[in-house]
Every structure is written in C-alpha cells, then in structure tokens.
Design an enzyme around this catalytic site. Structure first.
Site, mmCIF file in Angstrom:
data_model
loop_
_atom_site.group_PDB
_atom_site.id
_atom_site.type_symbol
_atom_site.label_atom_id
_atom_site.label_comp_id
_atom_site.label_asym_id
_atom_site.label_seq_id
_atom_site.Cartn_x
_atom_site.Cartn_y
_atom_site.Cartn_z
ATOM 1 N N LYS A 55 -10.333 0.164 -2.343
ATOM 2 C CA LYS A 55 -10.175 -0.019 -0.900
ATOM 3 C C LYS A 55 -10.491 1.276 -0.168
ATOM 4 O O LYS A 55 -9.672 2.190 -0.142
ATOM 5 C CB LYS A 55 -8.750 -0.481 -0.569
ATOM 6 C CG LYS A 55 -8.506 -0.693 0.934
ATOM 7 C CD LYS A 55 -7.099 -1.198 1.186
ATOM 8 C CE LYS A 55 -6.807 -1.300 2.683
ATOM 9 N NZ LYS A 55 -5.423 -1.792 2.953
ATOM 10 N N LYS A 76 -7.044 3.350 -3.377
ATOM 11 C CA LYS A 76 -7.438 3.361 -1.969
ATOM 12 C C LYS A 76 -7.674 4.796 -1.539
ATOM 13 O O LYS A 76 -6.941 5.701 -1.933
ATOM 14 C CB LYS A 76 -6.335 2.697 -1.142
ATOM 15 C CG LYS A 76 -6.534 2.697 0.365
ATOM 16 C CD LYS A 76 -5.374 1.964 1.020
ATOM 17 C CE LYS A 76 -5.400 2.105 2.539
ATOM 18 N NZ LYS A 76 -4.255 1.408 3.176
ATOM 19 N N ASP A 112 0.860 -1.180 0.000
ATOM 20 C CA ASP A 112 0.000 0.000 0.000
ATOM 21 C C ASP A 112 0.900 1.235 0.000
ATOM 22 O O ASP A 112 1.532 1.544 1.023
ATOM 23 C CB ASP A 112 -0.905 0.012 1.230
ATOM 24 C CG ASP A 112 -1.983 -1.066 1.204
ATOM 25 O OD1 ASP A 112 -1.736 -2.132 0.592
ATOM 26 O OD2 ASP A 112 -3.049 -0.847 1.786
#
Length: 343
Positions: free
Chosen positions: A279, A243, A180
């Site tokens: 996400k 995300k 991430d």
C-alpha cells in the site's frame, strides 16, 4: 460506449500457477509470519539505489496507456483505493459523507457513458481514525467495502505499547476489519530488529481476524536499506500488507521506495509462498501517478498484485482526479473539481 468500444474493469488474473492466498473471514489473505531470520536480513542489506532509480525512470517511458485502456486502468485504481480521511477536524458527518461517496464513487452519467452502469465498482475500503470506526462500519454494512482504522498512536507510534495494543482491540471491537498500524521509527534507525519484530507480532495477535497493514513511515527511515530491512521484519512478524507512509511525513510514497518494498515482497513470496500486499500512501493525488504505481506492480509482481486483497492506494483526493480524467475520456473536456465532490 465510446468509439464503438465499451470500457470494462481489467480482467482477473489468468495465472493459475501461483499458490492462492488463504482467506480470512473478511475475504482477504493472511500472512502467518515466520521466526525472525537475522541471517536473511543480513543478506538483504545491500541496496543499489542508482539501479532502483534507473528502473523506476523507465516505467512511465516504456508504457503508454491511452483511451479505453487508460479508462480501464483508472477504474482498477479506483477499485484498489482506501478512501481516506485523517484530518484533525474530522467529524461524524464528514465520515458519513465519505462513506456515501465510497458507495457511489462515480456519477451515474459517467457510469452510463463508460458502459459500466451494471458493474459494482467501489473503493476497497474507507480508512478513518478510531472514533469514527463504528460510524463507518454501520454506514458501509452489506456493501463489501472494508473499514480500516489507523492505530497504534498514529502517526508517530510513540505511545506505550499496552496503549497501542488496546487501541487495536478497540477498533476491531467497533467493526474495523483492517488495521493500519505505525511502527516507532527509532527501532529501525537503531537496528532493534528483535524489538520491532516482537511489537508487530503483538499487533498481529491483537488484530484477531482483522487484516494487518504495517506503516513503515519510509520518509523518516533515511535510507533504502532501512526501508528494506523494516519491510522484511514486518512480513516475518505477520504483516498482511506493508505500507509506505502515514501521509504526515515530509516525504511520503515515492517510486524508488515502492520498488524496494515490492522487491522485498517478491523475495518473501519466493521464500515462503505467502502473498503479501502493498500500500503506497501519501502524495498520490493524480490519475497519472496512480497509473505509474499500477505499472510498477504489474511489471514487478504480476497481474495477481492488481487485486484489492494485495494492493491498495491510501488516498483522499485521488478519486477526484480519476473522475475528472474519466469525464475527459468521455467528453474531451476537463471538468471542475467541485463537480466531483469527495464529501
């Protein structure tokens, strides 16, 4: 078994018309990316915020999920969760306890009461800082639960580029199969799209076979237009997921921002045939909120996007409330949070 009806996870998608995403070694889909298309960015600039907010306002009102159906949807929320600890006081013992929780996320009596004691229901991943990647990888070996590492000078993304790339490579070497990354928000605010594209492309290359999730830090981006354009650039550069947030911004995942991002995912899929994951992270701590996000994904992108290779929650306390709601479903009573300890 409740009221003569057992609770089961949601069935897999029956849609066989969509092009299946290409898997990588970890079983997740990959996005090969595409050249930066500034003309396409220009065409995506016009965002109707009021229309997005009206659409979001209908989600919870038009869909009421009750009883066994609600329990099944909550089990789905559990299965797409990145169980996360990103605190300044994290320790190896805390990470080990979180991994133990990931391996057995529901109490055995709840599993038996729901009639799913033979099901393997676990979060999709455990997400940690780089120093704890090897600990998590060893603890989760053979479980199918992924190890995600936050990287690139999380949460601000302002370290020198070689340092950020080296951090990605170090986490992959230690056993992370998902990375991430955060972007420098200034590149979006200054409309430096070529530089942003090049950085994310280098992150993608440094990941190797690991899955790349690009955190936009939407609470810092000021406008839905910036969120939309940053989403498109990230996908063009090879992001497997986009995300919302680090969880450290003053404003984290919100449904209007999520709707703008999933519509970018839909546009990218229609244009390229590539499935991109989504996400939301930060501030999603209640079972009710998780249902709103699942409804959003189902209605905007379809059932295929309710699988863990295309949708995740970034969450730390959400699992506790899901367990409490499932116990309420079984007993009619809410239990204390300490009976569902996270770690």
């Amino acid at each position: 078994m409740i009221g003569g009806a057992s609770v089961h996870p949601l069935p897999r998608s029956a849609d066989n018309t969509a092009k299946p995403p290409a898997p990588h070694a970890g079983g997740l889909s990959r996005n090969p990316g595409m050249p930066l298309d500034l003309g396409w960015l220009e065409a995506m600039r016009h965002i109707n915020r009021s229309a997005l907010e009206r659409r979001v306002d209908t989600l919870g009102k038009r869909r009421s999920i009750k009883k066994e159906h609600q329990a099944a949807w909550l089990l789905r929320a559990l299965a797409v969760m990145d169980l996360t600890t990103l605190s300044s006081d994290d320790t190896p013992d805390r990470v080990l306890r979180l991994c133990a929780k990931a391996r057995n996320p529901l109490r055995p009596d709840l599993m038996a009461g729901l009639g799913i004691e033979d099901e393997e229901i676990t979060p999709a991943a455990v997400c940690v800082y780089h120093p704890f990647v090897s600990i998590a990888a060893e603890a989760l070996a053979g479980t199918g639960i992924h190890v995600a590492a936050v990287s690139t000078a999380f949460p601000h993304g302002l370290a020198p580029l070689p340092t950020r790339i080296a951090e990605i490579r170090a986490s992959v070497e230690d056993g992370a199969d998902e990375i991430d990354v955060v972007i420098p928000r200034g590149l979006v605010l200054g409309a430096h799209w070529e530089e942003l594209y090049d950085e994310i492309a280098q992150f993608r290359a440094a990941c190797g076979q690991a899955h790349l999730k690009v955190i936009l830090g939407t609470g810092d981006l000021a406008t839905l237009r910036n969120v939309t354009l940053a989403s498109m650039v990230a996908m063009m550069a090879g992001a497997d997921f986009i995300k919302t947030s680090t969880g450290k911004e003053s404003v984290n995942a919100t449904l209007p921002v999520g709707l703008a991002m999933v519509r970018c995912i839909r546009a990218y899929h229609e244009h390229t045939g590539i499935h991109i994951g989504f996400k939301p992270a930060g501030g999603i701590s209640t079972a009710k909120a998780s249902l709103d996000w699942l409804v959003l994904m189902n209605e905007e992108l379809g059932r295929r996007w309710l699988e863990p290779d295309l949708f995740r929650f970034g969450a730390s306390s959400l699992l506790t409330d899901i367990e409490r709601q499932l116990e309420h479903h079984l007993t009619g009573r809410y239990s204390a949070a300490h009976r569902h300890a996270m770690a």
